[in-house]
Every structure is written in structure tokens, then in C-alpha cells.
Design an enzyme around this catalytic site. Structure first.
Site, PDB file in Angstrom:
ATOM      1  N   LYS A 122       0.836  -1.208   0.000  1.00 37.30           N
ATOM      2  CA  LYS A 122       0.000   0.000   0.000  1.00 37.30           C
ATOM      3  C   LYS A 122       0.866   1.252   0.000  1.00 37.30           C
ATOM      4  CE  LYS A 122      -1.501   2.136   3.560  1.00 37.30           C
ATOM      5  NZ  LYS A 122      -2.134   2.573   4.827  1.00 37.30           N
ATOM      6  N   ASP A 141      -6.239   1.072   1.058  1.00 34.89           N
ATOM      7  CA  ASP A 141      -6.356   1.465   2.454  1.00 34.89           C
ATOM      8  C   ASP A 141      -7.741   1.077   2.950  1.00 34.89           C
ATOM      9  OD1 ASP A 141      -8.090   3.296   1.322  1.00 34.89           O
ATOM     10  OD2 ASP A 141      -7.089   5.080   2.124  1.00 34.89           O
TER      11      ASP A 141
END
Length: 212
Positions: A122, A141
Site C-alpha cells: 500500500k 487502504d
């Protein structure tokens, strides 16, 4: 309402129209500042991180500065970010790896970025797209994970598996911006506890509309 997954192309078309200026919410002026900010943003709001990074970035301007940081001083500057002991350790480790392996510069590949302490896919995706304009994946996220499940794009809970599902659906050219669109929509409309389905521009194609 529908039980089928939302049409990905229609979803992107509408989100792109609704959030034309969509961008990362974290404030930064360099790849190093962005990398530090994203590491700090784990389990914390971007607003909170933006409130503390000016002082942090004024004190630590290079990878060498983070590598040589005094842990207690660094923790004091980032305490409001939560989990500050672990995050300070990650920032110091980040600095050391950048100095030792990358000549003090933030690398621009997924393979290199994910070798840095505190950096997973991420964080790497966020840095690659927002600092270098490079696309190797889709940043997942909490907002992206929540909306992807509600829209029927994935049934997975693991961010890496969600990313793989999204990469099969989302056109490659939209991978970087797709996260920002979902984040903006997740903050404004499709919130975690009480989504505003009645006011949602996707409610006629979303399989979770009026059911959450």
C-alpha cells in the site's frame, strides 16, 4: 438496486466526474516527505498527520537525518500519530536503509520500496504514483477496501488479495487515481458506520445500496 457487482467502467466514469481534482490528502514536497508521511499515517487520519509533519520535515530533511535521529526527540515530534514508538523505529530504519542501499534517495520500484521498514505494498503504491507517477499496483487502504467490498469488486479482506482483484477489473491507466476516487467518496458519502446511500451517485448500480 442490484445484486450484481457495480459496473467498473460506469463506477469510474461517475467518480471521475464527481471528484475531478481528486488527489492524495497528505501534504509533501519530496518523495522522502511523502514516504515518511505515509509511514506515519497508519491507523491515523491524514488530517492528524498533516498537522505534525511541518515540524517533522523542518527537523529531518534527509535520509541521513532520520538514520541519525535521537529516538526520544523523534518520538516527541510524532507522538500524536499514535503507535509512535513503532513508527519512530520505522522512520529511523527507513533512513538507514536509504543511506546504506539507495544513496540516501527514495527508490522508485515496488521491489526496492518494500525492503524499507514499515513499507508494504500500500505504502509503496502510494509513493510510486504520487511521487514518481509510476504505476505498479493499486493502493488499498481502509476506504478502498470498504468500498471495493460494498461495490462487489471483491469478497476478500486481505489488502493484497483485494488489490489483485481490483487490478483485474480496473483499467491500468486508472490504477493510480482509482484509490483517490474511492477515498474521497468514502470520506464524503460511503462512510464506514452510516453510508449516505440516498445521496450516493452509485446507488443504482451498487449491490450494497440501502443494505448496509
Amino acid at each position: 438496486m442490484t445484486d450484481k457487482p457495480a459496473d467498473i467502467h460506469e463506477t469510474i466514469k461517475r467518480l471521475k466526474s464527481a471528484y475531478p481534482a481528486s488527489r492524495i490528502a497528505l501534504n509533501f514536497k519530496s518523495p522522502l516527505e511523502l514516504l515518511a508521511a505515509v509511514i506515519l499515517s497508519a491507523q491515523t487520519t491524514d488530517v492528524a498527520i498533516n498537522s505534525l509533519t511541518p515540524a517533522l520535515f523542518d527537523r529531518y530533511k534527509s535520509a541521513q537525518d532520520y538514520a541519525a535521529a535521537d529516538a526520544q526527540e523523534l518520538e516527541g515530534l510524532i507522538k500524536r500519530s499514535g503507535f509512535y514508538h513503532a513508527k519512530a523505529k520505522s522512520l529511523m530504519g527507513m533512513g538507514k536503509i536509504l543511506v546504506e542501499r539507495f544513496n540516501g534517495q527514495v527508490p522508485s520500484t515496488m521491489a526496492d520500496l518494500t525492503e524499507i521498514p514499515g513499507v508494504g505494498r500500500k505504502t509503496a503504491n502510494i509513493v510510486l504514483w504520487n511521487a514518481f507517477g509510476k504505476i505498479e499496483g493499486i493502493a488499498v487502504d481502509t476506504h478502498v477496501a470498504r468500498l471495493s467490498k460494498r461495490l462487489g469488486f471483491t469478497q476478500e479482506d486481505d489488502p493484497v488479495k483485494i488489490e489483485k482483484d481490483l487490478m483485474k477489473l480496473v483499467p491500468h491507466g486508472d490504477w493510480g487515481r482509482f484509490s483517490h476516487w474511492l477515498q474521497d467518496h468514502g470520506r464524503a458519502v460511503c462512510t464506514a458506520r452510516k453510508p449516505n446511500c440516498a445521496g450516493c451517485l452509485l446507488n443504482d448500480i451498487c449491490p450494497s445500496a440501502f443494505k448496509v
